[in-house]
Design an enzyme around this catalytic site. Structure first.
Site, PDB file in Angstrom:
ATOM      1  CB  SER A 136      16.808 -40.627 -10.771  1.00 49.69           C
ATOM      2  OG  SER A 136      17.674 -39.823 -10.020  1.00 49.69           O
ATOM      3  CD  GLU A 167      -1.384  -2.315   2.089  1.00 56.58           C
ATOM      4  OE1 GLU A 167      -0.184  -2.642   1.947  1.00 56.58           O
ATOM      5  OE2 GLU A 167      -2.174  -2.946   2.801  1.00 56.58           O
TER       6      GLU A 167
HETATM    7  N1  NAP Z   1      12.455 -38.338  -9.581  1.00 54.47           N
HETATM    8  C1  NAP Z   1      12.458 -37.562  -8.531  1.00 54.47           C
HETATM    9  O1  NAP Z   1      11.700 -36.588  -8.458  1.00 54.47           O
HETATM   10  C2  NAP Z   1      13.385 -37.851  -7.418  1.00 54.47           C
HETATM   11  C3  NAP Z   1      13.562 -36.878  -6.429  1.00 54.47           C
HETATM   12  C4  NAP Z   1      14.402 -37.171  -5.365  1.00 54.47           C
HETATM   13  C5  NAP Z   1      15.035 -38.392  -5.324  1.00 54.47           C
HETATM   14  N2  NAP Z   1      14.863 -39.292  -6.315  1.00 54.47           N
HETATM   15  C6  NAP Z   1      15.503 -40.596  -6.249  1.00 54.47           C
HETATM   16  O2  NAP Z   1      15.016 -41.246  -5.087  1.00 54.47           O
HETATM   17  C7  NAP Z   1      16.032 -42.089  -4.568  1.00 54.47           C
HETATM   18  C8  NAP Z   1      16.186 -41.838  -3.086  1.00 54.47           C
HETATM   19  O3  NAP Z   1      14.935 -41.908  -2.452  1.00 54.47           O
HETATM   20  P1  NAP Z   1      14.705 -42.763  -1.124  1.00 54.47           P
HETATM   21  O4  NAP Z   1      13.248 -42.995  -1.041  1.00 54.47           O
HETATM   22  O5  NAP Z   1      15.634 -43.907  -1.117  1.00 54.47           O
HETATM   23  O6  NAP Z   1      15.204 -41.793   0.029  1.00 54.47           O
HETATM   24  P2  NAP Z   1      14.727 -40.347   0.488  1.00 54.47           P
HETATM   25  O7  NAP Z   1      13.256 -40.261   0.520  1.00 54.47           O
HETATM   26  O8  NAP Z   1      15.482 -39.300  -0.233  1.00 54.47           O
HETATM   27  O9  NAP Z   1      15.285 -40.317   1.971  1.00 54.47           O
HETATM   28  C9  NAP Z   1      14.797 -41.202   2.939  1.00 54.47           C
HETATM   29  C10 NAP Z   1      15.771 -41.183   4.066  1.00 54.47           C
HETATM   30  O10 NAP Z   1      15.663 -39.940   4.784  1.00 54.47           O
HETATM   31  C11 NAP Z   1      15.968 -40.174   6.152  1.00 54.47           C
HETATM   32  N3  NAP Z   1      14.827 -39.859   7.001  1.00 54.47           N
HETATM   33  C12 NAP Z   1      14.912 -39.293   8.214  1.00 54.47           C
HETATM   34  N4  NAP Z   1      13.728 -39.141   8.754  1.00 54.47           N
HETATM   35  C13 NAP Z   1      12.829 -39.604   7.888  1.00 54.47           C
HETATM   36  C14 NAP Z   1      11.424 -39.707   7.906  1.00 54.47           C
HETATM   37  N5  NAP Z   1      10.683 -39.287   8.931  1.00 54.47           N
HETATM   38  N6  NAP Z   1      10.805 -40.264   6.841  1.00 54.47           N
HETATM   39  C15 NAP Z   1      11.516 -40.688   5.794  1.00 54.47           C
HETATM   40  N7  NAP Z   1      12.840 -40.591   5.708  1.00 54.47           N
HETATM   41  C16 NAP Z   1      13.509 -40.064   6.762  1.00 54.47           C
HETATM   42  C17 NAP Z   1      16.306 -41.664   6.278  1.00 54.47           C
HETATM   43  O11 NAP Z   1      17.691 -41.777   5.998  1.00 54.47           O
HETATM   44  P3  NAP Z   1      18.791 -41.670   7.141  1.00 54.47           P
HETATM   45  O12 NAP Z   1      18.358 -42.657   8.220  1.00 54.47           O
HETATM   46  O13 NAP Z   1      20.038 -41.997   6.523  1.00 54.47           O
HETATM   47  O14 NAP Z   1      18.743 -40.281   7.653  1.00 54.47           O
HETATM   48  C18 NAP Z   1      15.570 -42.248   5.095  1.00 54.47           C
HETATM   49  O15 NAP Z   1      16.104 -43.467   4.692  1.00 54.47           O
HETATM   50  C19 NAP Z   1      17.261 -41.800  -5.358  1.00 54.47           C
HETATM   51  O16 NAP Z   1      17.412 -42.802  -6.338  1.00 54.47           O
HETATM   52  C20 NAP Z   1      16.973 -40.498  -6.033  1.00 54.47           C
HETATM   53  O17 NAP Z   1      17.665 -40.370  -7.252  1.00 54.47           O
HETATM   54  C21 NAP Z   1      14.032 -39.047  -7.360  1.00 54.47           C
END
Ligand code: NAP
Length: 379
Positions: A184, A69
């Site tokens: 990816s 504003e």
């Molecule tokens: N296409 C897309 O849009 C896209 C985007 C992102 C990633 N990606 C792909 O996804 C893959 C990784 O995904 P992901 O599912 O394995 O892992 P993520 O979702 O990236 O991470 C999960 C990790 O986060 C940590 N974490 C801590 N607190 C959590 C909670 N409350 N809930 C969930 N996770 C928690 C844990 O690891 P710690 O115990 O080690 O902390 C868990 O294993 C890769 O291949 C990547 O290239 C694709």
């Protein structure tokens, strides 16, 4: 959901075209502040003179700077007297880092104020009452849905006391977020990736889970968006397993590492840490959002991966979904979304698509959860 101000006339019905045009312009102006006003809202303002000609425009450009504003009144000068102010949010009533806008509008001799959305912030609301008391005709609700959508992050954060969360993902048409071997990069086109930088620039913070941190070593800073403020880069890394050489730890943007309360972080000097208690070995989504809110974060772009996105959805903490769909098929590989605690089809999280646009060869779909009402719960 939206709270209407009882002291203002409802302007949504039978608004003359000129009023609608001026408010739409104010909404456009407000959007220019996305990414630089947090923890404040984005606000746009258009002022017309007594004959209805636009004489002033402004928007809230950055936190601590003049409100919309004030900018618009400055450009209008004496022509504001007897005119109308169109504001996307109820003019504020309090003296913060700047003076109350309701008072500034009255002092400038504005005769009529039309605003889209009432201010839910108890410290700032009451502007309409002040305007009325000053003898100014006041109406609310014009293009309220559009103005709400433009200010979704701030309104959500004020109403819920946590940041607004947009889950963004990239997938093939068959919903795969990576190939069977885990690779990816790059599912979507260069145009889509550039568009993601714009989304990052509009957010206070960008968040990834530990799986993505380890698999992709993402950088997460904004590149190629002129004048962009860098968001806070956040990674969940429960046991602080990150390597000191990780790209997210460079100085291109601030970084916050979220770790379990007992994590050994001695190898991480000079890294900002948020320590949170673990629930079943995981960082709690609500604890995380509360901690970020306290730190001033009002909007988060959740960039995955699938496991973390599932935890956010299960926690009811996704306010908007932005999917980039590439015209490609993989047939195998992880899905864009992992377990979100949904057991049967009646539990599916239903969304309303708010936008579908072509970005290069890809499709960008934006959707928001359908509000849960007693009727939708029954089915
Ligand atoms: N296409 C897309 O849009 C896209 C985007 C992102 C990633 N990606 C792909 O996804 C893959 C990784 O995904 P992901 O599912 O394995 O892992 P993520 O979702 O990236 O991470 C999960 C990790 O986060 C940590 N974490 C801590 N607190 C959590 C909670 N409350 N809930 C969930 N996770 C928690 C844990 O690891 P710690 O115990 O080690 O902390 C868990 O294993 C890769 O291949 C990547 O290239 C694709």
């Amino acid at each position: 959901m939206r709270q209407e101000d009882p002291v203002a006339t409802h302007a949504a019905h039978a608004a003359p075209d000129a009023d609608t045009r001026a408010m739409r312009r104010a909404i456009e102006l407000a959007a220019r502040g996305l990414g630089s006003t947090s923890p404040n809202p984005v606000v746009g303002c258009v002022i017309t003179d007594a004959s209805g000609a636009i004489v002033g425009e402004g928007w809230h450009e950055r936190a601590g700077g003049p409100h919309a504003e004030v900018h618009a009144l400055r450009t209008a000068g004496p022509a504001a007297r007897g005119g109308t102010a169109y504001v996307t949010l109820e003019p504020c009533n309090h003296t913060g880092r700047t003076g109350p806008c309701a008072r500034a509008l009255a002092d400038a001799g504005i005769a009529r104020v039309i605003y889209a959305v009432s201010d839910p912030n108890p410290q700032a609301s009451g502007g309409a009452t002040t305007l009325r008391a000053a003898g100014i005709e006041t109406a609310s609700g014009l293009l309220a849905d559009e103005a709400e959508a433009g200010n979704a992050a701030w309104l959500t954060s004020v109403r819920l006391g946590r940041p607004h969360v947009t889950w963004k993902y990239a997938a093939t048409l068959d919903g795969r977020s990576a190939a069977a071997d885990g690779s990816s990069r790059w599912i979507t086109s260069a145009e889509s990736r550039a568009d993601v930088h714009r989304l990052r620039a509009e957010s206070d913070a960008v968040l990834v889970g530990g799986g993505t941190l380890r698999a992709d070593d993402p950088h997460l800073a904004v590149r190629g968006v002129e004048g962009a403020a860098q968001p806070l880069r956040i990674a969940l890394d429960t046991r602080a397993a990150i390597l000191p050489t990780a790209r997210i730890l460079d100085d291109a943007a601030p970084t916050l590492l979220v770790v379990g309360e007992d994590a050994d972080t001695r190898h991480l000097t000079g890294v900002e840490l948020l320590r949170l208690p673990l629930h079943d070995g995981r960082i709690g989504v609500q604890d995380l959002l509360a901690g970020l809110f306290l730190r001033g974060v009002r909007s988060v772009l959740l960039e995955g991966g699938p496991t973390l996105a599932g935890a956010f959805l299960e926690g009811g903490a996704v306010d908007r979904v932005t999917g980039y769909l590439a015209p490609a098929l993989l047939g195998a590989g992880p899905a864009a979304l992992a377990d979100a605690g949904i057991k049967n089809i009646s539990g599916a999280l239903r969304l309303d698509i708010t936008e579908a646009v072509r970005i290069g060869p890809d499709l960008r779909i934006t959707a928001v959860p359908v509000p849960v009402t007693p009727a939708t719960k029954e089915h």
